[in-house]
Design an enzyme around this catalytic site. Structure first.
Site, PDB file in Angstrom:
ATOM      1  CB  SER A 108     -30.713   5.280 -20.217  1.00 22.05           C
ATOM      2  OG  SER A 108     -30.493   5.666 -21.557  1.00 22.05           O
ATOM      3  CE  LYS A 123     -31.076   9.557 -22.289  1.00 19.75           C
ATOM      4  NZ  LYS A 123     -30.892   8.279 -21.593  1.00 19.75           N
TER       5      LYS A 123
END
Length: 340
Positions: free
Chosen positions: A234, A279
């Site tokens: 990611s 996140k």
């Protein structure tokens, strides 16, 4: 006497607590990780410096014990996953970790390819062999090869692609033996393994490995990315932006702290990732001012929509920016005013 009993009780309770913390449940727990500046991690030879920073965001993922499971149950930004949601069927802990690290390596390769091509610099690839991701139980490779091994030769001959490797294996008959040369921990070893039918599909033959092509990207100027033990795909976009920023004179950061998350394909297209809410929390705690999130072409359940909802929920001033491609992110940054 009462003091002794109290002390004994505390000791026993402490031992029970310590022992139970090593008893793992069939679940994983994820929680907000870190947001880390990329400039110390990525170095392009003679690259340009920026006034701001691009940041890598992560989540923390681990096996759940009784206590971490209980805490996750009552925590808004911690999530619980069943093992089969995280690991593939019959995948061991070691194989899972190797798969995560391989996805990180692939992410770095894609990021370098996109950044250098967008900077109009040549990109070449060097085939290194076959990377072992998985060992099939009770097949010839079981107990000899390990996840993370790199197969470089078969019967003493090098091969130049994964197709060449599989074609050679498919040309053999059950019971034929092949010589397999592989690298592990900077050592080269050679073993003899028999070709055998797979238990789940007798029509297929092999030595019992799950494999991917292992290739090295070759570019000038040289670039080094030190991700240590960080796994997963990611970080692709943020890697690409940092590399591209060091390759070009224009400072894309313009003094801002810029975070984000998504996978990146060799053509610059971005992909959905998991854990974006966590996140967002990590990036906000680290002081990020801008966060790039996958727009997924405006899908109603896109990462961007999830990120925007979380940003509102935690009351952050961080700007959430939707992007579908690397070019989208660059276009946004070029229009951004320099931070005063």
């Amino acid at each position: 006497m009462r003091k002794n009993r109290s002390l004994l009780f505390l000791i026993i309770a402490g031992l029970i607590f310590a022992a139970s913390s090593f008893y793992y449940l069939p679940y994983y727990v994820s929680k907000p990780g870190m947001a880390k500046e990329l400039e110390p991690i990525i170095k392009v030879e003679n690259g340009y410096d920026g006034e701001g920073n691009f940041m890598l965001t992560t989540i923390r993922m681990g096996k759940a014990n009784i206590y971490s499971y209980a805490i996750a149950k009552i925590s808004k930004y911690q999530h619980i996953y069943a093992i089969d949601e995280i690991r593939s069927k019959d995948e061991s802990d070691e194989e899972y970790n190797v798969r995560q690290l391989h996805m990180m390596d692939s992410s770095k390769t894609n990021a370098i390819e996109v950044a250098y091509e967008k900077a109009r610099l040549p990109v070449k690839f060097k085939f290194k062999g076959i990377y072992v991701l998985h060992i099939v139980p009770k097949m010839p490779a079981d107990g000899t090869l390990k996840p993370g091994d790199r197969i470089t030769k078969i019967d003493g001959d090098e091969f130049k692609s994964i197709t060449q490797f599989t074609d050679y294996i498919n040309s053999k008959k059950a019971g034929d033996k092949i010589s397999v040369t592989y690298e592990r921990d900077d050592e080269t070893k050679t073993v003899s393994l028999a070709i055998q039918p797979f238990q789940e599909d007798k029509s297929k033959l092999g030595i019992g490995i799950g494999l991917v092509e292992d290739k090295e990207i070759v570019v000038k100027p040289a670039v080094h990315i030190d991700t240590e033990e960080i796994g997963g795909p990611s970080a692709g976009l943020m890697f690409t932006l940092e590399i591209y920023d060091q390759l070009t004179k224009t400072d894309l950061t313009k003094g801002y702290q810029i975070a984000g998350t998504w996978t990146i394909s060799p053509d610059g297209t971005v992909g959905r990732i998991g854990g974006i809410e966590q996140k967002i929390v990590a990036a906000d705690k680290a002081g990020a001012e801008i966060f790039f999130a996958p727009n997924e072409e405006g899908a109603s359940d896109s990462n961007y929509k999830e990120a925007s909802k979380t940003a509102k929920d935690i009351d952050t001033n961080m700007k959430i920016v939707p992007v579908d491609t690397f070019e989208d992110a660059v276009a946004y940054l070029k229009k951004l005013k320099v931070k005063k």
